[in-house]
Design a protein around this motif. Structure first.
Motif, PDB file in Angstrom:
ATOM      1  N   ASN A 171      67.474  91.568 -79.017  1.00 40.92           N
ATOM      2  CA  ASN A 171      68.767  91.195 -79.587  1.00 40.92           C
ATOM      3  C   ASN A 171      68.912  89.690 -79.774  1.00 40.92           C
ATOM      4  O   ASN A 171      69.987  89.206 -80.095  1.00 40.92           O
ATOM      5  N   GLY A 172      67.835  88.937 -79.571  1.00 43.50           N
ATOM      6  CA  GLY A 172      67.849  87.503 -79.807  1.00 43.50           C
ATOM      7  C   GLY A 172      68.222  86.651 -78.615  1.00 43.50           C
ATOM      8  O   GLY A 172      68.192  85.434 -78.685  1.00 43.50           O
ATOM      9  N   VAL A 173      68.559  87.251 -77.488  1.00 46.72           N
ATOM     10  CA  VAL A 173      68.906  86.503 -76.283  1.00 46.72           C
ATOM     11  C   VAL A 173      67.622  86.061 -75.592  1.00 46.72           C
ATOM     12  O   VAL A 173      66.699  86.856 -75.409  1.00 46.72           O
ATOM     13  N   ALA A 174      67.560  84.797 -75.218  1.00 50.34           N
ATOM     14  CA  ALA A 174      66.348  84.256 -74.607  1.00 50.34           C
ATOM     15  C   ALA A 174      66.176  84.758 -73.177  1.00 50.34           C
ATOM     16  O   ALA A 174      67.150  84.932 -72.444  1.00 50.34           O
ATOM     17  N   TYR A 175      64.921  85.008 -72.820  1.00 51.39           N
ATOM     18  CA  TYR A 175      64.603  85.328 -71.432  1.00 51.39           C
ATOM     19  C   TYR A 175      64.722  84.060 -70.600  1.00 51.39           C
ATOM     20  O   TYR A 175      64.658  82.950 -71.130  1.00 51.39           O
ATOM     21  N   GLY A 176      64.859  84.224 -69.313  1.00 53.18           N
ATOM     22  CA  GLY A 176      64.947  83.071 -68.422  1.00 53.18           C
ATOM     23  C   GLY A 176      64.055  83.259 -67.209  1.00 53.18           C
ATOM     24  O   GLY A 176      63.480  84.327 -66.977  1.00 53.18           O
ATOM     25  N   GLY A 177      63.914  82.205 -66.437  1.00 50.45           N
ATOM     26  CA  GLY A 177      63.184  82.263 -65.177  1.00 50.45           C
ATOM     27  C   GLY A 177      61.710  82.562 -65.339  1.00 50.45           C
ATOM     28  O   GLY A 177      61.063  82.177 -66.307  1.00 50.45           O
ATOM     29  N   ILE A 178      61.175  83.276 -64.370  1.00 51.67           N
ATOM     30  CA  ILE A 178      59.748  83.586 -64.334  1.00 51.67           C
ATOM     31  C   ILE A 178      59.330  84.466 -65.501  1.00 51.67           C
ATOM     32  O   ILE A 178      58.168  84.448 -65.922  1.00 51.67           O
ATOM     33  N   ASN A 179      60.296  85.210 -66.080  1.00 50.49           N
ATOM     34  CA  ASN A 179      59.974  86.065 -67.231  1.00 50.49           C
ATOM     35  C   ASN A 179      59.403  85.250 -68.384  1.00 50.49           C
ATOM     36  O   ASN A 179      58.525  85.722 -69.109  1.00 50.49           O
ATOM     37  N   VAL A 180      59.901  84.037 -68.555  1.00 52.73           N
ATOM     38  CA  VAL A 180      59.409  83.186 -69.646  1.00 52.73           C
ATOM     39  C   VAL A 180      57.916  82.931 -69.457  1.00 52.73           C
ATOM     40  O   VAL A 180      57.119  83.106 -70.379  1.00 52.73           O
ATOM     41  N   LEU A 181      57.528  82.538 -68.264  1.00 53.72           N
ATOM     42  CA  LEU A 181      56.121  82.253 -68.002  1.00 53.72           C
ATOM     43  C   LEU A 181      55.258  83.499 -68.148  1.00 53.72           C
ATOM     44  O   LEU A 181      54.152  83.447 -68.714  1.00 53.72           O
ATOM     45  N   MET A 182      55.742  84.618 -67.638  1.00 49.32           N
ATOM     46  CA  MET A 182      54.979  85.870 -67.715  1.00 49.32           C
ATOM     47  C   MET A 182      54.779  86.297 -69.178  1.00 49.32           C
ATOM     48  O   MET A 182      53.686  86.702 -69.565  1.00 49.32           O
ATOM     49  N   LEU A 183      55.832  86.191 -69.971  1.00 51.65           N
ATOM     50  CA  LEU A 183      55.725  86.609 -71.370  1.00 51.65           C
ATOM     51  C   LEU A 183      54.907  85.623 -72.195  1.00 51.65           C
ATOM     52  O   LEU A 183      54.176  86.031 -73.105  1.00 51.65           O
ATOM     53  N   TRP A 184      55.002  84.325 -71.893  1.00 56.67           N
ATOM     54  CA  TRP A 184      54.135  83.348 -72.566  1.00 56.67           C
ATOM     55  C   TRP A 184      52.672  83.660 -72.269  1.00 56.67           C
ATOM     56  O   TRP A 184      51.834  83.638 -73.164  1.00 56.67           O
ATOM     57  N   ALA A 185      52.374  83.934 -71.016  1.00 58.28           N
ATOM     58  CA  ALA A 185      50.993  84.237 -70.639  1.00 58.28           C
ATOM     59  C   ALA A 185      50.500  85.490 -71.362  1.00 58.28           C
ATOM     60  O   ALA A 185      49.377  85.513 -71.897  1.00 58.28           O
ATOM     61  N   ALA A 186      51.334  86.523 -71.411  1.00 59.10           N
ATOM     62  CA  ALA A 186      50.949  87.757 -72.104  1.00 59.10           C
ATOM     63  C   ALA A 186      50.759  87.503 -73.600  1.00 59.10           C
ATOM     64  O   ALA A 186      49.837  88.037 -74.214  1.00 59.10           O
ATOM     65  N   SER A 187      51.631  86.680 -74.185  1.00 62.98           N
ATOM     66  CA  SER A 187      51.510  86.347 -75.614  1.00 62.98           C
ATOM     67  C   SER A 187      50.187  85.671 -75.916  1.00 62.98           C
ATOM     68  O   SER A 187      49.501  86.015 -76.887  1.00 62.98           O
ATOM     69  N   MET A 188      49.849  84.679 -75.101  1.00 60.47           N
ATOM     70  CA  MET A 188      48.599  83.952 -75.337  1.00 60.47           C
ATOM     71  C   MET A 188      47.390  84.843 -75.115  1.00 60.47           C
ATOM     72  O   MET A 188      46.430  84.813 -75.883  1.00 60.47           O
ATOM     73  N   GLU A 189      47.438  85.648 -74.074  1.00 59.41           N
ATOM     74  CA  GLU A 189      46.311  86.520 -73.754  1.00 59.41           C
ATOM     75  C   GLU A 189      46.073  87.564 -74.839  1.00 59.41           C
ATOM     76  O   GLU A 189      44.933  87.843 -75.208  1.00 59.41           O
ATOM     77  N   GLN A 190      47.171  88.135 -75.381  1.00 56.36           N
ATOM     78  CA  GLN A 190      47.048  89.200 -76.373  1.00 56.36           C
ATOM     79  C   GLN A 190      47.088  88.696 -77.810  1.00 56.36           C
ATOM     80  O   GLN A 190      46.868  89.464 -78.735  1.00 56.36           O
ATOM     81  N   GLY A 191      47.405  87.412 -78.000  1.00 54.77           N
ATOM     82  CA  GLY A 191      47.455  86.856 -79.347  1.00 54.77           C
ATOM     83  C   GLY A 191      48.701  87.249 -80.119  1.00 54.77           C
ATOM     84  O   GLY A 191      48.673  87.313 -81.346  1.00 54.77           O
ATOM     85  N   TYR A 192      49.807  87.514 -79.436  1.00 52.47           N
ATOM     86  CA  TYR A 192      51.050  87.879 -80.113  1.00 52.47           C
ATOM     87  C   TYR A 192      51.673  86.652 -80.759  1.00 52.47           C
ATOM     88  O   TYR A 192      51.743  85.590 -80.156  1.00 52.47           O
ATOM     89  N   ASN A 193      52.149  86.799 -81.983  1.00 52.55           N
ATOM     90  CA  ASN A 193      52.800  85.697 -82.684  1.00 52.55           C
ATOM     91  C   ASN A 193      54.315  85.771 -82.607  1.00 52.55           C
ATOM     92  O   ASN A 193      54.987  84.775 -82.755  1.00 52.55           O
ATOM     93  N   SER A 194      54.844  86.951 -82.406  1.00 50.72           N
ATOM     94  CA  SER A 194      56.297  87.125 -82.376  1.00 50.72           C
ATOM     95  C   SER A 194      56.847  86.775 -81.000  1.00 50.72           C
ATOM     96  O   SER A 194      56.259  87.146 -79.981  1.00 50.72           O
ATOM     97  N   PRO A 195      57.994  86.097 -80.956  1.00 51.49           N
ATOM     98  CA  PRO A 195      58.596  85.786 -79.663  1.00 51.49           C
ATOM     99  C   PRO A 195      59.430  86.940 -79.114  1.00 51.49           C
ATOM    100  O   PRO A 195      59.961  86.855 -78.021  1.00 51.49           O
ATOM    101  N   PHE A 196      59.562  88.040 -79.874  1.00 49.53           N
ATOM    102  CA  PHE A 196      60.440  89.143 -79.467  1.00 49.53           C
ATOM    103  C   PHE A 196      59.735  90.122 -78.545  1.00 49.53           C
ATOM    104  O   PHE A 196      58.585  90.487 -78.763  1.00 49.53           O
ATOM    105  N   TRP A 197      60.480  90.554 -77.532  1.00 49.06           N
ATOM    106  CA  TRP A 197      59.989  91.507 -76.550  1.00 49.06           C
ATOM    107  C   TRP A 197      61.068  92.544 -76.306  1.00 49.06           C
ATOM    108  O   TRP A 197      62.253  92.263 -76.455  1.00 49.06           O
TER     109      TRP A 197
END
Length: 124
Positions: free
Chosen positions: A17-43
């Motif tokens: 819905n466009g609301v930004a994640y906060g806290g440790i979730n940001v780091l976890m999702l950034w790591a998953a994005s880089m590892e999997q090569g995801y380009n979209s910031p949406f989860w």
């Protein structure tokens, strides 16, 4: 002399819905994005994806019903052109008026079908 390359920071992960994640979730999702090569910031969670899918399926069904009503109206208009008796024409006009009301209700229903907690397509 070697210069360091600067890259733009990765966009902050966003919920569907466009609301930004906060806290440790940001780091976890950034790591998953880089590892999997995801380009979209949406989860989203599986449940959220299922709800969005169901809302889209509901909307598709109502749109199909709306098209069917429009086809029925077109057929009745063609029959009016070919009709010779006033009573037949009046019956067709009455049916068309009923279908036009149904068409309005279906169009309103389509507009009210909103995926839970926002519309994902608004963010693309």
């Amino acid at each position: 002399m070697e210069t360091s390359r600067r890259t733009a920071p990765a966009p902050k992960p966003l919920r569907h819905n466009g609301v930004a994640y906060g806290g440790i979730n940001v780091l976890m999702l950034w790591a998953a994005s880089m590892e999997q090569g995801y380009n979209s910031p949406f989860w989203m969670t599986y449940r959220q994806a299922k709800e969005l899918s169901e809302a889209q399926r509901d909307k598709d069904e109502v749109v199909r019903q709306l098209r069917d009503v429009e086809k029925q109206i077109e057929l009745l208009l063609e029959r009016i052109i070919d009709a010779e008796h006033a009573s037949v024409i009046k019956a067709y006009e009455s049916k068309i008026a009923k279908l036009e009301r149904e068409k309005l209700l279906l169009a309103e229903k389509v507009d009210r079908i909103v995926p839970p907690k926002g519309r994902l397509e608004e963010f693309f």
